[in-house]
Write a protein that holds these residues in place. Structure first.
Motif, PDB file in Angstrom:
ATOM      1  N   TYR A 210       0.883  -1.175   0.000  1.00  0.00           N
ATOM      2  CA  TYR A 210       0.000   0.000   0.000  1.00  0.00           C
ATOM      3  C   TYR A 210       0.912   1.214   0.000  1.00  0.00           C
ATOM      4  O   TYR A 210       2.106   1.105   0.304  1.00  0.00           O
ATOM      5  CB  TYR A 210      -0.944   0.013   1.229  1.00  0.00           C
ATOM      6  CG  TYR A 210      -0.216  -0.022   2.556  1.00  0.00           C
ATOM      7  CD1 TYR A 210       0.134   1.147   3.219  1.00  0.00           C
ATOM      8  CD2 TYR A 210       0.160  -1.225   3.141  1.00  0.00           C
ATOM      9  CE1 TYR A 210       0.812   1.120   4.434  1.00  0.00           C
ATOM     10  CE2 TYR A 210       0.838  -1.272   4.348  1.00  0.00           C
ATOM     11  CZ  TYR A 210       1.167  -0.096   4.991  1.00  0.00           C
ATOM     12  OH  TYR A 210       1.847  -0.128   6.171  1.00  0.00           O
ATOM     13  N   ASP A 242       3.178   4.978   8.434  1.00  0.00           N
ATOM     14  CA  ASP A 242       2.534   3.670   8.262  1.00  0.00           C
ATOM     15  C   ASP A 242       3.130   3.088   6.990  1.00  0.00           C
ATOM     16  O   ASP A 242       2.804   3.515   5.881  1.00  0.00           O
ATOM     17  CB  ASP A 242       1.018   3.872   8.145  1.00  0.00           C
ATOM     18  CG  ASP A 242       0.249   2.566   8.066  1.00  0.00           C
ATOM     19  OD1 ASP A 242       0.875   1.511   7.814  1.00  0.00           O
ATOM     20  OD2 ASP A 242      -0.983   2.596   8.235  1.00  0.00           O
ATOM     21  N   ASP A 253       2.567  -4.527   7.638  1.00  0.00           N
ATOM     22  CA  ASP A 253       1.750  -3.310   7.765  1.00  0.00           C
ATOM     23  C   ASP A 253       2.040  -2.726   9.149  1.00  0.00           C
ATOM     24  O   ASP A 253       1.416  -3.129  10.130  1.00  0.00           O
ATOM     25  CB  ASP A 253       0.269  -3.705   7.600  1.00  0.00           C
ATOM     26  CG  ASP A 253      -0.669  -2.534   7.791  1.00  0.00           C
ATOM     27  OD1 ASP A 253      -0.205  -1.383   7.806  1.00  0.00           O
ATOM     28  OD2 ASP A 253      -1.891  -2.784   7.935  1.00  0.00           O
ATOM     29  N   THR A 255       2.986   0.632  11.753  1.00  0.00           N
ATOM     30  CA  THR A 255       2.946   2.080  11.977  1.00  0.00           C
ATOM     31  C   THR A 255       3.746   2.442  13.222  1.00  0.00           C
ATOM     32  O   THR A 255       3.681   1.750  14.236  1.00  0.00           O
ATOM     33  CB  THR A 255       1.495   2.574  12.165  1.00  0.00           C
ATOM     34  OG1 THR A 255       0.708   2.116  11.067  1.00  0.00           O
ATOM     35  CG2 THR A 255       1.436   4.101  12.209  1.00  0.00           C
ATOM     36  N   GLU A 379      -3.537  -1.992  16.049  1.00  0.00           N
ATOM     37  CA  GLU A 379      -3.145  -0.633  15.699  1.00  0.00           C
ATOM     38  C   GLU A 379      -4.024   0.440  16.327  1.00  0.00           C
ATOM     39  O   GLU A 379      -4.701   1.190  15.617  1.00  0.00           O
ATOM     40  CB  GLU A 379      -3.119  -0.475  14.177  1.00  0.00           C
ATOM     41  CG  GLU A 379      -4.326  -1.064  13.441  1.00  0.00           C
ATOM     42  CD  GLU A 379      -4.199  -0.903  11.934  1.00  0.00           C
ATOM     43  OE1 GLU A 379      -3.921   0.215  11.471  1.00  0.00           O
ATOM     44  OE2 GLU A 379      -4.380  -1.896  11.210  1.00  0.00           O
ATOM     45  N   GLU A 415       1.303   0.302  15.313  1.00  0.00           N
ATOM     46  CA  GLU A 415       0.720  -0.872  14.645  1.00  0.00           C
ATOM     47  C   GLU A 415       1.752  -1.980  14.491  1.00  0.00           C
ATOM     48  O   GLU A 415       2.815  -1.773  13.903  1.00  0.00           O
ATOM     49  CB  GLU A 415       0.212  -0.466  13.246  1.00  0.00           C
ATOM     50  CG  GLU A 415      -0.330  -1.641  12.448  1.00  0.00           C
ATOM     51  CD  GLU A 415      -0.894  -1.229  11.080  1.00  0.00           C
ATOM     52  OE1 GLU A 415      -0.511  -0.154  10.566  1.00  0.00           O
ATOM     53  OE2 GLU A 415      -1.714  -1.990  10.549  1.00  0.00           O
TER      54      GLU A 415
HETATM   55 MN    MN Z   1      -1.032   0.341   8.490  1.00  0.00          MN
END
Ligand code: MN
Ligand code: GLY
Ligand code: MN
Length: 434
Positions: A210, A242, A253, A255, A379, A415
């Protein structure tokens, strides 16, 4: 070069996948399924394309996230056939299969053309970005819901190969986080932090699962902030990053939030408070626990944090009941993680019953009971979002002066990616390496 034990684990993963597909196809009454990897899309009236990632169910078998225009035919009692798109083309480098053991599990057919291969006689489904017309021309069904849901469910619990990939994705992403933090503290702008991240993870942007969120100061309070400022602001209060990574298709993923040199003294303790809350919530993870209950536990914890840090004057319970905690944290506690950053299957029970999120928590992506083998993100966040706080503007329950002091800090989110096991949580994000 893939490590021998990872190659062996991948072999077991593919064997298990073949057995599970045979079982599901049998139950659903299909002779086979054709999975399409997908392809990049062109901008309108242009010859340039957006970035691309292969379809999750294709990636479950074939660990090549950039492989477009390829097809995989899975039938019980047959080796799966991989129709690998490798056109001879002097404009581009021809895709090549890696020299890895998993390739031996497939019947491989190299092809130059992009249309699907023809199918044998029988009842087949085609899954992926295909039209009903294309499927019908093949004599197959496009994306039947029941079959797709069964295959989604197959991805919910991760095996040792998948966990190893997720752990490695985390290890690499963390190197990026460390480099970005150094760039920020050295006076870098958002773009410098992003470039440091990409350099340390040896990634190009289109490889990321992402688009990284790299927000300095108030930008950290925009949940999906999408730009990278090229100028460093005069005051550096904080960075919220993030950032992810993909390893053999599997996503990290993560953060982190770091106070900057000009942060208000009340900001760093808040970052520590959210971090401590996150660690407590991670510790609670175990099979059988409702993730909705855990999300509600997060709101109770945020209520306490808001009181302790003097941001609200009412009780923690009242902050939850009146919706104040939701204005500071409008997102969910987390989601399933795997071949997609938001992996499928989070809002449906194992038996297929839909599990909508509670009306007051519409953003929660994971509403089911936890099971061993799930990998979830944890998160919690606490943001200053003027648009959401506005409805409490006349409330004396909020200490607006303190909120105002934090406004140009954006927010805090911490996260991690955690494997649920019967023995307790296994945090794949490796805190001791930070
Ligand atoms: Mn994230
Ligand atoms: N990076 C997307 C998410 O945290 O869900
Ligand atoms: Mn996430």
């Amino acid at each position: 070069m893939i490590a021998p034990d990872l190659a062996a684990a991948q072999g077991r993963h593919l064997d298990a996948l073949a057995r599970a597909y045979a079982d599901i196809l049998g139950t659903e009454g299909y002779d086979g399924v054709l999975l399409y990897s997908g392809h990049a899309h062109r901008h309108f009236a242009d010859d340039q394309t957006a970035s691309f990632a292969a379809y999750g169910h294709f990636l479950h078998w074939v660990p090549m996230a950039g492989l477009a225009h390829s097809w995989l035919l899975v039938r019980p009692d047959h080796r799966p056939t991989l129709y690998f798109h490798a056109p001879e083309d002097f404009w581009h480098l021809m895709p090549r299969l890696p020299e890895e053991a998993w390739v031996e599990a497939f019947e491989v057919e190299l092809r130059a053309e992009t249309p699907p291969p023809s199918l044998p006689a029988g009842r087949f489904a085609v899954l992926g970005e295909v039209s009903a017309a294309l499927a019908s021309a093949l004599g197959a069904e496009a994306n039947p819901e029941a079959l797709t849901a069964r295959l989604d469910e197959l991805r919910v619990r991760k095996n040792d190969y998948e966990v190893a990939c997720l752990r490695e994705a985390n290890r690499r992403a963390l190197a990026g986080h460390r480099a970005a933090r150094e760039a920020f503290l050295a006076g870098g702008a958002e773009l410098d932090c992003q470039l440091a991240y990409l350099g340390a993870t040896r990634s190009r942007e289109s490889d990321l699962p992402y688009q990284n969120i790299v927000g300095i100061n108030a930008h950290g309070g925009v949940l999906h902030y999408q730009h990278y400022d090229i100028d460093t602001p005069a005051r550096r209060n904080g960075l919220l990053l993030d950032g992810g990574h993909r390893y053999r298709g599997y996503c990290a993923d993560i953060t982190r939030t770091w106070p900057g040199p000009d942060a208000d003294p009340i900001f760093a303790p808040l970052v520590e408070g959210v971090t401590a809350l996150q660690r407590r919530l991670v510790t609670a993870l175990r099979p059988g626990l409702s993730y909705v209950a855990l999300h509600e536990q997060m709101h109770a914890g945020l209520g306490t944090l808001l009181v302790e840090h003097g941001l609200v004057r009412c009780s923690a319970d009242a902050a939850v009941a009146t919706g104040i905690t939701r204005a500071f944290c409008p997102h969910g506690l987390g989601h399933l993680l795997g071949l997609q950053v938001h992996d499928p299957g989070g809002r449906v029970a194992a038996d297929g019953t839909p599990l909508s999120p509670p009306a007051c928590h519409p953003a929660l992506r994971l509403t089911r009971e936890l099971e061993a083998g799930m990998v979830v993100t944890m998160e919690p966040g606490l943001y200053i979002i003027p648009m959401l706080l506005e409805r409490f503007r006349d409330s004396r329950d909020i200490d607006w002066q303190r909120v105002e002091r934090l406004a140009d800090h954006g927010g805090v989110r911490i996260e991690d990616n955690v494997l649920v096991t019967a023995q307790g949580p296994d945090n794949l994000t490796l805190h001791d390496a930070e």
